[in-house]
Design a protein around this motif. Structure first.
Motif, PDB file in Angstrom:
ATOM      1  N   ILE A 575       0.812  -1.237   0.000  1.00  0.00           N
ATOM      2  CA  ILE A 575       0.000   0.000   0.000  1.00  0.00           C
ATOM      3  C   ILE A 575       0.836   1.273   0.000  1.00  0.00           C
ATOM      4  O   ILE A 575       0.351   2.340  -0.368  1.00  0.00           O
ATOM      5  N   ILE A 585       6.676   7.518  10.951  1.00  0.00           N
ATOM      6  CA  ILE A 585       6.423   6.095  11.245  1.00  0.00           C
ATOM      7  C   ILE A 585       7.454   5.478  12.183  1.00  0.00           C
ATOM      8  O   ILE A 585       7.179   4.475  12.822  1.00  0.00           O
ATOM      9  N   TYR A 590       3.380   5.314  16.769  1.00  0.00           N
ATOM     10  CA  TYR A 590       2.738   5.979  15.629  1.00  0.00           C
ATOM     11  C   TYR A 590       2.318   4.964  14.584  1.00  0.00           C
ATOM     12  O   TYR A 590       3.086   4.115  14.148  1.00  0.00           O
ATOM     13  N   LEU A 607       8.818  -0.392  13.985  1.00  0.00           N
ATOM     14  CA  LEU A 607       9.809   0.459  13.311  1.00  0.00           C
ATOM     15  C   LEU A 607      10.639   1.250  14.320  1.00  0.00           C
ATOM     16  O   LEU A 607      11.826   1.507  14.086  1.00  0.00           O
TER      17      LEU A 607
HETATM   18  P1  ADP Z   1       2.762  -1.607  13.470  1.00  0.00           P
HETATM   19  O1  ADP Z   1       3.099  -2.302  12.192  1.00  0.00           O
HETATM   20  O2  ADP Z   1       2.682  -2.478  14.606  1.00  0.00           O
HETATM   21  O3  ADP Z   1       1.593  -0.709  13.337  1.00  0.00           O
HETATM   22  P2  ADP Z   1       5.321  -0.331  13.005  1.00  0.00           P
HETATM   23  O4  ADP Z   1       6.167   0.566  13.868  1.00  0.00           O
HETATM   24  O5  ADP Z   1       5.930  -1.555  12.514  1.00  0.00           O
HETATM   25  O6  ADP Z   1       3.979  -0.601  13.807  1.00  0.00           O
HETATM   26  O7  ADP Z   1       4.884   0.504  11.769  1.00  0.00           O
HETATM   27  C1  ADP Z   1       4.337   1.811  11.936  1.00  0.00           C
HETATM   28  C2  ADP Z   1       3.419   2.134  10.813  1.00  0.00           C
HETATM   29  O8  ADP Z   1       4.165   2.283   9.603  1.00  0.00           O
HETATM   30  C3  ADP Z   1       2.416   1.074  10.494  1.00  0.00           C
HETATM   31  O9  ADP Z   1       1.264   1.216  11.309  1.00  0.00           O
HETATM   32  C4  ADP Z   1       2.116   1.295   9.052  1.00  0.00           C
HETATM   33  O10 ADP Z   1       1.102   2.312   8.943  1.00  0.00           O
HETATM   34  C5  ADP Z   1       3.390   1.880   8.502  1.00  0.00           C
HETATM   35  N1  ADP Z   1       4.176   0.839   7.780  1.00  0.00           N
HETATM   36  C6  ADP Z   1       5.205   0.120   8.280  1.00  0.00           C
HETATM   37  N2  ADP Z   1       5.716  -0.688   7.317  1.00  0.00           N
HETATM   38  C7  ADP Z   1       4.989  -0.483   6.194  1.00  0.00           C
HETATM   39  C8  ADP Z   1       5.019  -1.038   4.859  1.00  0.00           C
HETATM   40  N3  ADP Z   1       5.911  -1.975   4.486  1.00  0.00           N
HETATM   41  N4  ADP Z   1       4.114  -0.586   3.955  1.00  0.00           N
HETATM   42  C9  ADP Z   1       3.198   0.373   4.315  1.00  0.00           C
HETATM   43  N5  ADP Z   1       3.123   0.891   5.563  1.00  0.00           N
HETATM   44  C10 ADP Z   1       4.005   0.476   6.496  1.00  0.00           C
END
Ligand code: ADP
Length: 643
Positions: A575, A585, A590, A607
């Motif tokens: 996405i 992020i 967040y 992240l």
């Molecule tokens: P979580 O996945 O538990 O929500 P993360 O810290 O891993 O928390 O990621 C933070 C946010 O970053 C996610 O909620 C998502 O909205 C966005 N995100 C992370 N990785 C991706 C990805 N590969 N593609 C799209 N959005 C991502």
């Protein structure tokens, strides 16, 4: 907010109040200062007037002719007059007491000769005889006025004899008598000869010169003489065709008119004298001190009386204010530290600042912009107040802003935390439910087929691994928050670590139909890292790629060298992330706030941990992504060159 804004408003109100009070005070100070200056100048001006009066009185005492002179000791003086019986004697009356001319004395030899000649002229009409007698009288005259008078008569008789040249020559002789020779009315005799001379070619100029000479005579001429001079000049001005002569006549007229104005005002002063309340002073009145000075007339003058110390009567001193003021400015009398920018007012009704109780009708006004005495400190003070106010308000508002920002951040954090708690519970529940379901199925022994049993066990293992990953993330995060997360670096192969992570995710990926493309650069050297931490970071990226892939089913994993760093990349075609979210992020808790994103399970910690781990190893993470096109997350780690 109210607690911050209310005090600032009170502060502003107080400052404004102080500023206005300060301004009123400053204005009062200026007014006081102006009054003080006016008093000081009044004192100095009065002292100067008194000195003039004393000097003129002393001069008059030593020389009685002082009263009739046109020039006095002080240039500011218009005239000095003797006061007798509530009345003062005009200077031209002093110069020529009525009937004091030697021509008008009827008992002299000259008078008798003249009477005889006139008898011949008017009664007998024997002009040659008359002119003979006149000529003889002129020749034997004892005084210049007698000579002039005789010559005027002679000229007339000659004219009657039709001898115009001789007549004119007599007139010209009269015209060139010394100035100041006047008849009993104070009229210069030369002016009687002016009319016939005007007819001659250079006559106009000669008459003008003559009038100027008479104006310069030492004694005051009488008003009658000046009126005659004016009439002559007007005639010349109107009749002359020569521009130069016209101009001379006009200039002389100006002076004559001025002289007439002075004389007329002096006459008016004589009439008003008693009304002025200056006079008369008895020597016994000295206890009252020196009398005041009073402004009089259009020109205007200040007039003052001396206390009559020298008998008889007292002395009137008339001073021209304009020349008094200009000599005052030019002289030494002006007090020091007095600013410029004010002017004197004259007139009894004037509403300026009073100078002195003994200077009636004289006052001072300051020009509106001449308040330079205190306006400068005042404006400096005002700007100081405003600066202070602006500073205080600025600090207060900045403080309020900080407070508001902190509060907003706290509120946001509290939101995220409560979201986190619910998402963690949710995330724990899903694998637990799966584990329990498959474990119970196995226990009931419903499925005899080993392959199916193996599959169930795989799922159980896989779900508990996922559970472990989740718990690890949460535990690690709380350790990081408390500052207790310690990494244990040891030489390790990044290729190995990456392959281990790929293996760990193989099953869940396969189960969801993902194709994982792994690319490993085998030539990478070993590096000192915390193996588990790096694997955890890669696993987090892989599970995100899986979670946020949408319809896409490709995930890429690679490790290779980039310059002096190792680059681990996880790529998906999912996405994607909008650029405004890309910056955030990596913050703890967040999660991108779109509805479809929120419907996916997650804690917002993954992240944040990846970034922490990368930084702890001296590296960094970055993301390249576009919405709908997928994302590439990169972990960059330094390749140690040391063995
Ligand atoms: P979580 O996945 O538990 O929500 P993360 O810290 O891993 O928390 O990621 C933070 C946010 O970053 C996610 O909620 C998502 O909205 C966005 N995100 C992370 N990785 C991706 C990805 N590969 N593609 C799209 N959005 C991502």
């Amino acid at each position: 907010m109210v607690a911050v804004l209310l005090p600032s408003l009170v502060l502003v109100a107080l400052t404004l109040r102080i500023v206005t009070q300060e301004r009123e005070l400053a204005q009062k100070r200026i007014a006081d200062e102006h009054r003080r200056i006016a008093r000081e100048i009044g004192q100095a001006l009065l002292a100067r007037l008194e000195r003039i009066k004393l000097e003129e009185a002393a001069a008059a005492a030593s020389d009685p002719r002082h009263f009739s002179r046109r020039r006095y000791l002080n240039a500011e003086v218009v005239f000095v007059a003797k006061v007798v019986d509530n009345h003062f004697i005009l200077p031209w009356d002093v110069a020529r007491p009525p009937g004091a001319s030697s021509v008008s004395d009827q008992n002299t030899e000259f008078a008798r000769a003249m009477r005889q000649a006139e008898y011949q002229e008017f009664a007998i009409k024997d002009y040659p005889r008359a002119s003979d007698l006149y000529r003889r009288s002129a020749g034997s005259a004892a005084a210049l006025d007698q000579e002039g008078y005789a010559r005027l008569q002679l000229a007339r008789a000659l004219a009657k004899m039709k001898r115009p040249r001789e007549s004119l020559s007599e007139y010209q002789k009269v015209l060139s008598l010394p100035p100041g020779v006047v008849d009993e009315y104070g009229v210069p005799l030369s002016l009687y000869a002016a009319e016939p001379v005007l007819q001659t070619p250079a006559g106009s100029r000669a008459v003008i010169d003559r009038i100027e000479a008479e104006l310069k005579a030492e004694a005051w001429p009488s008003p009658a003489g000046i009126y005659l001079a004016r009439d002559l000049l007007e005639k010349i001005r109107d009749a002359s065709f020569e521009p130069a002569v016209q101009k001379e006549a006009r200039d002389a007229l100006l002076e004559v008119r001025q002289r007439l104005e002075i004389m007329e005002q002096a006459l008016a002063l004589q009439t008003d004298f008693q009304r002025l309340g200056l006079a008369p002073l008895q020597s016994t009145d000295l206890s009252r001190g020196e009398p005041p000075w009073t402004v009089y007339g259009q020109r205007p003058w200040v007039v003052g009386l001396t206390a009559a110390t020298q008998a008889p009567g007292s002395l009137l001193v008339v001073v021209d204010t304009q020349s008094l003021f200009s000599s005052f400015w030019a002289g030494q009398d002006i007090p020091k530290d007095v600013p410029s920018g004010f002017r004197f007012l004259t007139g009894l009704a004037s509403d300026g600042l009073p100078l002195n109780s003994r200077l009636q009708g004289l006052s001072l006004v300051f020009e509106p912009n001449a308040s330079d005495i205190s306006s400068k400190p005042w404006s400096a003070q005002r700007s100081f107040y405003f600066l202070a106010l602006v500073l205080v308000l600025g600090i207060t508002l900045f403080g309020a802003y900080l407070l508001w920002r902190d509060v907003r951040r706290e509120v946001g954090m509290a939101d995220l935390r409560s979201q986190f708690v619910s998402s963690v519970s949710h995330e724990l529940k899903t694998p637990l439910t799966a584990i329990r379901m498959f474990a119970e199925t196995l226990r009931l022994g419903r499925s005899k087929d080993t392959a199916t049993q193996m599959e169930y066990l795989d799922t159980i293992v896989n779900e508990s691994e996922r559970l472990t990953r989740l718990l690890n993330n949460v535990l690690d995060f709380s350790k990081i928050e408390r500052g207790e997360r310690i990494y244990h670096p040891a030489p390790a192969s990044l290729a190995e670590i990456v392959r281990a992570a790929a293996r760990a995710m193989e099953y869940p990926l396969k189960q969801r139909g993902f194709a994982l493309e792994v690319e490993v650069d085998e030539g990478l050297p070993e590096v000192r890292v915390d193996r588990d931490a790096i694997e955890q970071a890669v696993l987090n990226l892989l599970s995100n790629a899986m979670k946020y892939s949408g319809e896409s089913r490709t995930v890429g994993l690679s490790v290779r060298r980039e310059g002096d760093r190792a680059l681990i990349q996880v790529t998906d075609k999912g996405i994607g992330i909008e650029s405004k979210d890309q910056a955030r992020i990596f913050e703890k808790f967040y999660r991108v706030p779109t509805p479809e994103n929120q419907s996916l399970p997650g804690t917002g910690l993954g992240l944040a941990l990846v970034e922490h781990i990368a930084k702890a190893h001296g590296g960094s993470v970055r993301v390249e992504s576009a919405p709908g096109e997928g994302s590439t997350f990169s972990i960059l780690l330094p390749l140690e060159n040391k063995p």
